[in-house]
Design a protein around this motif. Sequence first.
Motif, PDB file in Angstrom:
ATOM      1  N   PHE A  57      40.940  32.331  16.437  1.00 44.77           N
ATOM      2  CA  PHE A  57      39.300  32.936  16.102  1.00 44.77           C
ATOM      3  C   PHE A  57      39.836  34.561  15.853  1.00 44.77           C
ATOM      4  CE2 PHE A  57      39.693  32.772  20.599  1.00 44.77           C
ATOM      5  CZ  PHE A  57      39.229  34.130  21.000  1.00 44.77           C
ATOM      6  N   PRO A  58      38.994  35.318  15.447  1.00 40.26           N
ATOM      7  CA  PRO A  58      37.933  35.014  14.455  1.00 40.26           C
ATOM      8  C   PRO A  58      38.685  34.551  13.119  1.00 40.26           C
ATOM      9  CG  PRO A  58      38.000  37.416  14.591  1.00 40.26           C
ATOM     10  CD  PRO A  58      38.750  36.950  15.576  1.00 40.26           C
ATOM     11  N   GLU A  59      37.810  34.376  12.140  1.00 42.21           N
ATOM     12  CA  GLU A  59      38.379  34.134  10.654  1.00 42.21           C
ATOM     13  C   GLU A  59      39.428  32.937  11.072  1.00 42.21           C
ATOM     14  OE1 GLU A  59      39.565  37.908   9.035  1.00 42.21           O
ATOM     15  OE2 GLU A  59      37.472  38.266   8.267  1.00 42.21           O
ATOM     16  N   SER A  60      39.104  32.049  11.341  1.00 43.14           N
ATOM     17  CA  SER A  60      39.940  30.840  11.524  1.00 43.14           C
ATOM     18  C   SER A  60      40.703  30.304  10.440  1.00 43.14           C
ATOM     19  CB  SER A  60      39.127  29.736  12.310  1.00 43.14           C
ATOM     20  OG  SER A  60      38.735  30.209  13.628  1.00 43.14           O
ATOM     21  N   TYR A  64      45.626  29.239   8.286  1.00 43.54           N
ATOM     22  CA  TYR A  64      45.824  27.878   7.492  1.00 43.54           C
ATOM     23  C   TYR A  64      46.062  28.286   6.132  1.00 43.54           C
ATOM     24  CZ  TYR A  64      44.097  25.226  11.520  1.00 43.54           C
ATOM     25  OH  TYR A  64      44.104  24.697  12.746  1.00 43.54           O
ATOM     26  N   TYR A  65      45.228  29.407   5.702  1.00 40.07           N
ATOM     27  CA  TYR A  65      45.456  29.712   4.318  1.00 40.07           C
ATOM     28  C   TYR A  65      46.909  30.579   4.027  1.00 40.07           C
ATOM     29  CZ  TYR A  65      43.691  32.301   0.031  1.00 40.07           C
ATOM     30  OH  TYR A  65      43.684  32.628  -1.383  1.00 40.07           O
ATOM     31  N   ASN A  66      47.387  31.349   5.026  1.00 39.63           N
ATOM     32  CA  ASN A  66      48.803  32.003   4.777  1.00 39.63           C
ATOM     33  C   ASN A  66      49.885  30.784   4.826  1.00 39.63           C
ATOM     34  OD1 ASN A  66      47.512  34.403   4.795  1.00 39.63           O
ATOM     35  ND2 ASN A  66      48.043  34.805   6.985  1.00 39.63           N
ATOM     36  N   LEU A  67      49.659  29.708   5.738  1.00 38.12           N
ATOM     37  CA  LEU A  67      50.694  28.839   5.776  1.00 38.12           C
ATOM     38  C   LEU A  67      50.566  27.845   4.768  1.00 38.12           C
ATOM     39  CD1 LEU A  67      50.212  27.690   9.780  1.00 38.12           C
ATOM     40  CD2 LEU A  67      52.146  28.959   8.660  1.00 38.12           C
ATOM     41  N   PRO A  92      35.185  29.394   5.422  1.00 40.53           N
ATOM     42  CA  PRO A  92      35.760  30.935   4.963  1.00 40.53           C
ATOM     43  C   PRO A  92      34.333  31.428   3.953  1.00 40.53           C
ATOM     44  CG  PRO A  92      36.720  29.258   3.595  1.00 40.53           C
ATOM     45  CD  PRO A  92      36.081  28.510   4.670  1.00 40.53           C
ATOM     46  N   SER A  93      34.361  32.638   3.855  1.00 43.98           N
ATOM     47  CA  SER A  93      33.481  33.101   2.943  1.00 43.98           C
ATOM     48  C   SER A  93      33.559  32.694   1.525  1.00 43.98           C
ATOM     49  CB  SER A  93      33.480  34.825   2.575  1.00 43.98           C
ATOM     50  OG  SER A  93      34.631  35.226   2.336  1.00 43.98           O
ATOM     51  N   GLU A  94      32.289  32.836   0.708  1.00 45.61           N
ATOM     52  CA  GLU A  94      32.367  32.349  -0.621  1.00 45.61           C
ATOM     53  C   GLU A  94      33.378  32.754  -1.465  1.00 45.61           C
ATOM     54  OE1 GLU A  94      29.409  33.270  -4.095  1.00 45.61           O
ATOM     55  OE2 GLU A  94      28.392  31.796  -3.009  1.00 45.61           O
ATOM     56  N   SER A  95      33.788  34.021  -1.419  1.00 45.32           N
ATOM     57  CA  SER A  95      34.692  34.432  -2.301  1.00 45.32           C
ATOM     58  C   SER A  95      36.248  33.893  -1.870  1.00 45.32           C
ATOM     59  CB  SER A  95      35.110  35.877  -2.541  1.00 45.32           C
ATOM     60  OG  SER A  95      35.227  36.295  -1.118  1.00 45.32           O
ATOM     61  N   LYS A  96      36.450  33.477  -0.655  1.00 42.38           N
ATOM     62  CA  LYS A  96      37.773  33.110  -0.253  1.00 42.38           C
ATOM     63  C   LYS A  96      37.504  31.575  -0.250  1.00 42.38           C
ATOM     64  CE  LYS A  96      39.127  37.102   0.916  1.00 42.38           C
ATOM     65  NZ  LYS A  96      40.110  37.750  -0.095  1.00 42.38           N
ATOM     66  N   ASP A  97      36.499  31.041  -0.463  1.00 42.63           N
ATOM     67  CA  ASP A  97      36.098  29.415  -0.512  1.00 42.63           C
ATOM     68  C   ASP A  97      36.981  29.169  -1.531  1.00 42.63           C
ATOM     69  OD1 ASP A  97      34.967  26.845   0.254  1.00 42.63           O
ATOM     70  OD2 ASP A  97      34.478  27.155  -1.366  1.00 42.63           O
ATOM     71  N   CYS A  98      36.546  29.898  -2.840  1.00 39.02           N
ATOM     72  CA  CYS A  98      36.796  29.567  -4.054  1.00 39.02           C
ATOM     73  C   CYS A  98      38.529  29.595  -4.430  1.00 39.02           C
ATOM     74  CB  CYS A  98      36.165  30.460  -5.131  1.00 39.02           C
ATOM     75  SG  CYS A  98      34.499  30.198  -5.417  1.00 39.02           S
ATOM     76  N   ASP A 250      39.339  41.160  12.634  1.00 39.91           N
ATOM     77  CA  ASP A 250      38.569  41.402  13.845  1.00 39.91           C
ATOM     78  C   ASP A 250      37.109  40.765  13.516  1.00 39.91           C
ATOM     79  OD1 ASP A 250      38.043  44.944  13.576  1.00 39.91           O
ATOM     80  OD2 ASP A 250      37.618  43.193  11.983  1.00 39.91           O
ATOM     81  N   GLY A 251      36.865  40.427  12.197  1.00 50.27           N
ATOM     82  CA  GLY A 251      35.767  40.021  11.856  1.00 50.27           C
ATOM     83  C   GLY A 251      34.511  40.909  11.631  1.00 50.27           C
TER      84      GLY A 251
END
Length: 268
Positions: A57-60, A64-67, A92-98, A250-251
Amino acid sequence: MKKIPLRVIFVSIIALALLVVTVFMARRLIVNHSFVSAFDKGDYQVEAEKSLLTMNFPESYVPYYNLGNAAYKLADYNSAISYYTKALEMHPSESKDCDIRVNLALSLCDTIDFYHLDSQDKIDTALFILYKARDVLIENGCAAEAEGEQGHDPEAQQLKEDIDKMIEKLKNPDQNSSGNQQNNNDQSQDSDGGSSGSSGPSDREKKIQGELEGKKKDAMEDRKDQQGSLEKYSDFIGGDQEGGPGGDLDGGDGDGEGGGSGKQVNPW
């Protein structure tokens, strides 16, 4: 013996807690920045990034995205699928979700060996995977399901349309090769017409063989086109983020920056 005022104890506890949090966040930033810098050089330091999964945390979603990006670059598509799926579960946020959905869909498609779809079972499995990748992009509106409409992410929309073309080719292979097959038939007829007026068994065998070779060639061309449609995306996994390498973890701004890859550069 003079007692320490409760106010001093309280302030000391708060200061110590802030110090621990600061050290914790600084470590995450350093590890992430190191991972991104190495990633850009083609060195995928996954062990250090995996350490961020503890007390994540934060931005958990970021580790996973990097890996997932590292696994994709290493052609370990099953692991990439697992990491991207987990990243989506971290909200994740909407833009990162896509962005994650585009990478997940690519990972799914890259598990298909388009050069060896030599049985109906393999074709059916490929279609199942393509439909699953398509659904990943449509979910949350990253890509629009209806033809002619646009989702709110252009990369997701373009990939979805490319997947639709792949599905159509696999479902209707005869339509894709009909033009070339007709040319082969015309050539065979011309050859037959130029003979002495008889069409012996050898001529028919040559005609059938020519048609089979034409179908095989057309199928290979279709597979090559489908594989090429995916390969054009692969270099955009792990591109620079809007916030630069090792952005905020740090969110503070809540926009989800900090992953090893972010908004894909438009490849079209």
